[in-house]
Scaffold this motif. Structure first.
Motif, PDB file in Angstrom:
ATOM      1  N   MET A 193       0.786  -1.211   0.000  1.00 42.54           N
ATOM      2  CA  MET A 193       0.000   0.000   0.000  1.00 42.54           C
ATOM      3  C   MET A 193       0.832   1.281   0.000  1.00 42.54           C
ATOM      4  SD  MET A 193      -2.860  -1.226  -0.301  1.00 42.54           S
ATOM      5  CE  MET A 193      -3.813  -2.698  -0.004  1.00 42.54           C
ATOM      6  N   ALA A 194       2.140   1.152   0.088  1.00 39.79           N
ATOM      7  CA  ALA A 194       2.975   2.341   0.086  1.00 39.79           C
ATOM      8  C   ALA A 194       2.789   3.149  -1.189  1.00 39.79           C
ATOM      9  CB  ALA A 194       4.440   1.945   0.242  1.00 39.79           C
ATOM     10  N   LEU A 195       2.546   2.454  -2.296  1.00 34.05           N
ATOM     11  CA  LEU A 195       2.231   3.115  -3.560  1.00 34.05           C
ATOM     12  C   LEU A 195       0.864   2.615  -4.012  1.00 34.05           C
ATOM     13  CD1 LEU A 195       5.638   2.784  -5.412  1.00 34.05           C
ATOM     14  CD2 LEU A 195       4.710   4.806  -4.257  1.00 34.05           C
ATOM     15  N   PRO A 196      -0.157   3.494  -4.040  1.00 32.77           N
ATOM     16  CA  PRO A 196      -1.504   3.050  -4.356  1.00 32.77           C
ATOM     17  C   PRO A 196      -1.599   2.400  -5.725  1.00 32.77           C
ATOM     18  CG  PRO A 196      -1.527   5.275  -3.456  1.00 32.77           C
ATOM     19  CD  PRO A 196      -0.090   4.917  -3.729  1.00 32.77           C
ATOM     20  N   LEU A 197      -2.433   1.378  -5.800  1.00 28.60           N
ATOM     21  CA  LEU A 197      -2.727   0.731  -7.066  1.00 28.60           C
ATOM     22  C   LEU A 197      -3.969   1.386  -7.644  1.00 28.60           C
ATOM     23  CD1 LEU A 197      -2.257  -2.964  -5.945  1.00 28.60           C
ATOM     24  CD2 LEU A 197      -0.602  -1.500  -7.103  1.00 28.60           C
ATOM     25  N   MET A 198      -3.868   1.932  -8.850  1.00 32.53           N
ATOM     26  CA  MET A 198      -4.942   2.703  -9.432  1.00 32.53           C
ATOM     27  C   MET A 198      -5.762   1.842 -10.398  1.00 32.53           C
ATOM     28  SD  MET A 198      -4.316   5.349  -7.798  1.00 32.53           S
ATOM     29  CE  MET A 198      -5.583   6.380  -8.516  1.00 32.53           C
ATOM     30  N   ALA A 199      -7.073   2.041 -10.375  1.00 37.04           N
ATOM     31  CA  ALA A 199      -7.968   1.295 -11.260  1.00 37.04           C
ATOM     32  C   ALA A 199      -8.131   2.064 -12.566  1.00 37.04           C
ATOM     33  CB  ALA A 199      -9.324   1.092 -10.591  1.00 37.04           C
ATOM     34  N   SER A 200      -7.097   2.082 -13.364  1.00 39.93           N
ATOM     35  CA  SER A 200      -7.152   2.784 -14.634  1.00 39.93           C
ATOM     36  C   SER A 200      -6.132   2.197 -15.572  1.00 39.93           C
ATOM     37  CB  SER A 200      -6.869   4.278 -14.423  1.00 39.93           C
ATOM     38  OG  SER A 200      -5.511   4.472 -14.096  1.00 39.93           O
ATOM     39  N   ALA A 201      -6.214   2.625 -16.823  1.00 39.53           N
ATOM     40  CA  ALA A 201      -5.276   2.130 -17.816  1.00 39.53           C
ATOM     41  C   ALA A 201      -3.871   2.628 -17.553  1.00 39.53           C
ATOM     42  CB  ALA A 201      -5.734   2.575 -19.211  1.00 39.53           C
ATOM     43  N   GLN A 202      -3.729   3.623 -16.650  1.00 38.83           N
ATOM     44  CA  GLN A 202      -2.425   4.172 -16.360  1.00 38.83           C
ATOM     45  C   GLN A 202      -1.600   3.256 -15.466  1.00 38.83           C
ATOM     46  OE1 GLN A 202      -3.139   8.034 -14.703  1.00 38.83           O
ATOM     47  NE2 GLN A 202      -3.911   8.889 -16.620  1.00 38.83           N
ATOM     48  N   THR A 203      -2.238   2.267 -14.851  1.00 36.45           N
ATOM     49  CA  THR A 203      -1.518   1.340 -14.011  1.00 36.45           C
ATOM     50  C   THR A 203      -0.603   0.489 -14.885  1.00 36.45           C
ATOM     51  OG1 THR A 203      -3.339   1.253 -12.441  1.00 36.45           O
ATOM     52  CG2 THR A 203      -1.734  -0.525 -12.346  1.00 36.45           C
ATOM     53  N   THR A 204       0.694   0.567 -14.625  1.00 31.30           N
ATOM     54  CA  THR A 204       1.652  -0.117 -15.480  1.00 31.30           C
ATOM     55  C   THR A 204       2.095  -1.446 -14.904  1.00 31.30           C
ATOM     56  OG1 THR A 204       3.471   1.098 -14.440  1.00 31.30           O
ATOM     57  CG2 THR A 204       2.492   2.061 -16.411  1.00 31.30           C
ATOM     58  N   GLU A 205       1.807  -1.683 -13.633  1.00 25.87           N
ATOM     59  CA  GLU A 205       2.207  -2.927 -12.989  1.00 25.87           C
ATOM     60  C   GLU A 205       0.984  -3.715 -12.546  1.00 25.87           C
ATOM     61  OE1 GLU A 205       6.448  -2.544 -10.827  1.00 25.87           O
ATOM     62  OE2 GLU A 205       4.855  -1.364  -9.911  1.00 25.87           O
ATOM     63  N   ALA A 206       1.036  -5.007 -12.725  1.00 21.02           N
ATOM     64  CA  ALA A 206       0.004  -5.866 -12.169  1.00 21.02           C
ATOM     65  C   ALA A 206       0.144  -5.900 -10.645  1.00 21.02           C
ATOM     66  CB  ALA A 206       0.137  -7.269 -12.738  1.00 21.02           C
ATOM     67  N   PRO A 207      -0.943  -6.149  -9.901  1.00 19.93           N
ATOM     68  CA  PRO A 207      -0.864  -6.141  -8.437  1.00 19.93           C
ATOM     69  C   PRO A 207       0.208  -7.048  -7.870  1.00 19.93           C
ATOM     70  CG  PRO A 207      -3.142  -6.162  -9.133  1.00 19.93           C
ATOM     71  CD  PRO A 207      -2.318  -6.340 -10.380  1.00 19.93           C
ATOM     72  N   ASP A 208       0.354  -8.268  -8.426  1.00 16.67           N
ATOM     73  CA  ASP A 208       1.346  -9.180  -7.881  1.00 16.67           C
ATOM     74  C   ASP A 208       2.763  -8.684  -8.124  1.00 16.67           C
ATOM     75  OD1 ASP A 208       0.765  -9.551 -10.585  1.00 16.67           O
ATOM     76  OD2 ASP A 208       1.489 -11.613 -10.585  1.00 16.67           O
ATOM     77  N   VAL A 209       2.988  -8.061  -9.279  1.00 16.14           N
ATOM     78  CA  VAL A 209       4.313  -7.517  -9.585  1.00 16.14           C
ATOM     79  C   VAL A 209       4.657  -6.380  -8.629  1.00 16.14           C
ATOM     80  CG1 VAL A 209       5.696  -6.327 -11.330  1.00 16.14           C
ATOM     81  CG2 VAL A 209       4.167  -8.185 -12.000  1.00 16.14           C
ATOM     82  N   GLN A 210       3.682  -5.519  -8.375  1.00 15.65           N
ATOM     83  CA  GLN A 210       3.930  -4.388  -7.494  1.00 15.65           C
ATOM     84  C   GLN A 210       4.111  -4.848  -6.046  1.00 15.65           C
ATOM     85  OE1 GLN A 210       1.491  -0.987  -8.173  1.00 15.65           O
ATOM     86  NE2 GLN A 210       2.144   0.046  -6.319  1.00 15.65           N
ATOM     87  N   VAL A 211       3.328  -5.843  -5.648  1.00 16.99           N
ATOM     88  CA  VAL A 211       3.486  -6.376  -4.291  1.00 16.99           C
ATOM     89  C   VAL A 211       4.921  -6.848  -4.070  1.00 16.99           C
ATOM     90  CG1 VAL A 211       2.891  -8.314  -2.771  1.00 16.99           C
ATOM     91  CG2 VAL A 211       1.083  -7.021  -3.911  1.00 16.99           C
ATOM     92  N   LYS A 212       5.429  -7.600  -5.023  1.00 19.00           N
ATOM     93  CA  LYS A 212       6.776  -8.140  -4.882  1.00 19.00           C
ATOM     94  C   LYS A 212       7.828  -7.037  -4.860  1.00 19.00           C
ATOM     95  CE  LYS A 212      10.192 -11.039  -4.838  1.00 19.00           C
ATOM     96  NZ  LYS A 212      10.591 -11.653  -3.541  1.00 19.00           N
ATOM     97  N   ARG A 213       7.703  -6.105  -5.789  1.00 21.18           N
ATOM     98  CA  ARG A 213       8.710  -5.049  -5.891  1.00 21.18           C
ATOM     99  C   ARG A 213       8.743  -4.189  -4.621  1.00 21.18           C
ATOM    100  NH1 ARG A 213       8.384   0.120  -6.973  1.00 21.18           N
ATOM    101  NH2 ARG A 213       6.227   0.013  -7.734  1.00 21.18           N
ATOM    102  N   VAL A 214       7.566  -3.715  -4.199  1.00 19.88           N
ATOM    103  CA  VAL A 214       7.522  -2.808  -3.059  1.00 19.88           C
ATOM    104  C   VAL A 214       7.798  -3.540  -1.754  1.00 19.88           C
ATOM    105  CG1 VAL A 214       6.147  -1.063  -1.864  1.00 19.88           C
ATOM    106  CG2 VAL A 214       5.908  -1.349  -4.329  1.00 19.88           C
ATOM    107  N   ALA A 215       7.364  -4.810  -1.671  1.00 20.35           N
ATOM    108  CA  ALA A 215       7.658  -5.600  -0.480  1.00 20.35           C
ATOM    109  C   ALA A 215       9.158  -5.726  -0.271  1.00 20.35           C
ATOM    110  CB  ALA A 215       7.016  -6.976  -0.585  1.00 20.35           C
ATOM    111  N   ASP A 216       9.878  -5.976  -1.352  1.00 16.29           N
ATOM    112  CA  ASP A 216      11.334  -6.082  -1.246  1.00 16.29           C
ATOM    113  C   ASP A 216      11.949  -4.766  -0.774  1.00 16.29           C
ATOM    114  OD1 ASP A 216      11.279  -8.698  -2.051  1.00 16.29           O
ATOM    115  OD2 ASP A 216      11.814  -8.295  -4.140  1.00 16.29           O
ATOM    116  N   GLU A 217      11.391  -3.654  -1.246  1.00 16.73           N
ATOM    117  CA  GLU A 217      11.906  -2.356  -0.832  1.00 16.73           C
ATOM    118  C   GLU A 217      11.682  -2.108   0.660  1.00 16.73           C
ATOM    119  OE1 GLU A 217      10.030   0.495  -3.346  1.00 16.73           O
ATOM    120  OE2 GLU A 217      11.052  -0.170  -5.178  1.00 16.73           O
ATOM    121  N   VAL A 218      10.466  -2.456   1.139  1.00 15.21           N
ATOM    122  CA  VAL A 218      10.154  -2.235   2.550  1.00 15.21           C
ATOM    123  C   VAL A 218      10.972  -3.154   3.447  1.00 15.21           C
ATOM    124  CG1 VAL A 218       8.342  -2.414   4.299  1.00 15.21           C
ATOM    125  CG2 VAL A 218       7.880  -1.277   2.118  1.00 15.21           C
ATOM    126  N   LEU A 219      11.138  -4.406   3.014  1.00 13.87           N
ATOM    127  CA  LEU A 219      11.970  -5.319   3.804  1.00 13.87           C
ATOM    128  C   LEU A 219      13.397  -4.790   3.911  1.00 13.87           C
ATOM    129  CD1 LEU A 219      10.744  -8.829   2.590  1.00 13.87           C
ATOM    130  CD2 LEU A 219      10.437  -7.810   4.857  1.00 13.87           C
TER     131      LEU A 219
END
Length: 209
Positions: A18-44
């Motif tokens: 949730m550190a970076l909101p996932l937007m419900a629009s065509a502007q979202t460039t990452e799938a939820p699972d991809v973003q979860v992994k990327r940002v989770a690694d950053e927070v860890l």
């Protein structure tokens, strides 16, 4: 690893998500699972480098939770699911207080173990959901050195403001919401909604007159 610790790990990953909101629009460039992994690694990585978090500094841990986690939970939905039909027995004012007390309870219960997870890794599985889905489940595993991977699933709903918010965490098949449901229902049965509020206030270190 006990269930409380696992839920803490799950909450930590949600903070990352949730550190970076996932937007419900065509502007979202990452799938939820991809973003979860990327940002989770950053927070860890932050958890591993933040001395105050590692030391369990309550003020610092609360600061992290307030800034990166709490605004992105749908606590009202969580309490509604936990209360079930008893939610309708509460007045509007009681509903607001239930949400606040539940929020405080989760913070008090799980924040203290945040520092335990600096050696963990998160294996996020590919998302299986329709492109226009309003609710999704992100499946993952928490992996600890020398331990057995533990499945952790995240229930997310797309809010009216276009942001994904979490309303449940399922650790090893056990739902965070369900974990509190029996206790809440028993308290309502015994002392009504007001009785439940008094129990929650006492657990949270306060007093309800």
């Amino acid at each position: 690893m006990n269930r409380r610790s696992l839920f803490t790990a799950a909450l930590s990953l949600i903070a990352a998500l949730m550190a970076l909101p996932l937007m419900a629009s065509a502007q979202t460039t990452e799938a939820p699972d991809v973003q979860v992994k990327r940002v989770a690694d950053e927070v860890l990585a932050i958890v591993r480098s933040d001395a105050k978090v590692q030391a369990g500094d309550p003020a610092r841990v609360r600061e992290v939770l307030d800034e990166k986690l709490l605004p992105h939970f749908d606590f009202r939905r969580m309490v509604m699911l936990t209360m079930g039909r008893n939610w309708r027995l509460a007045t509007e004012e009681q509903q607001k207080e239930l949400v606040e007390q539940f929020r405080t309870l989760l913070v008090r219960t799980y924040s203290g173990a945040l520092a335990q997870f600096r050696d963990d890794t998160i294996n996020v599985k590919p998302l299986r959901a329709a492109a226009d889905a309003k609710e999704v489940t992100v499946y993952s595993e928490v992996i600890r050195p020398g331990g057995t991977p533990v499945p952790v699933d995240y229930s997310l709903i797309l809010s009216s403001d276009g942001k994904w918010r979490c309303y449940d965490v399922i650790v090893g098949g056990v739902s965070l919401v369900t974990n509190y449901r029996d206790e809440f229902n028993q308290q309502v049965k015994t002392g009504g909604v007001e009785g439940l509020l008094k129990v929650l206030a006492a657990k949270n270190g306060g007093a309800k007159s």
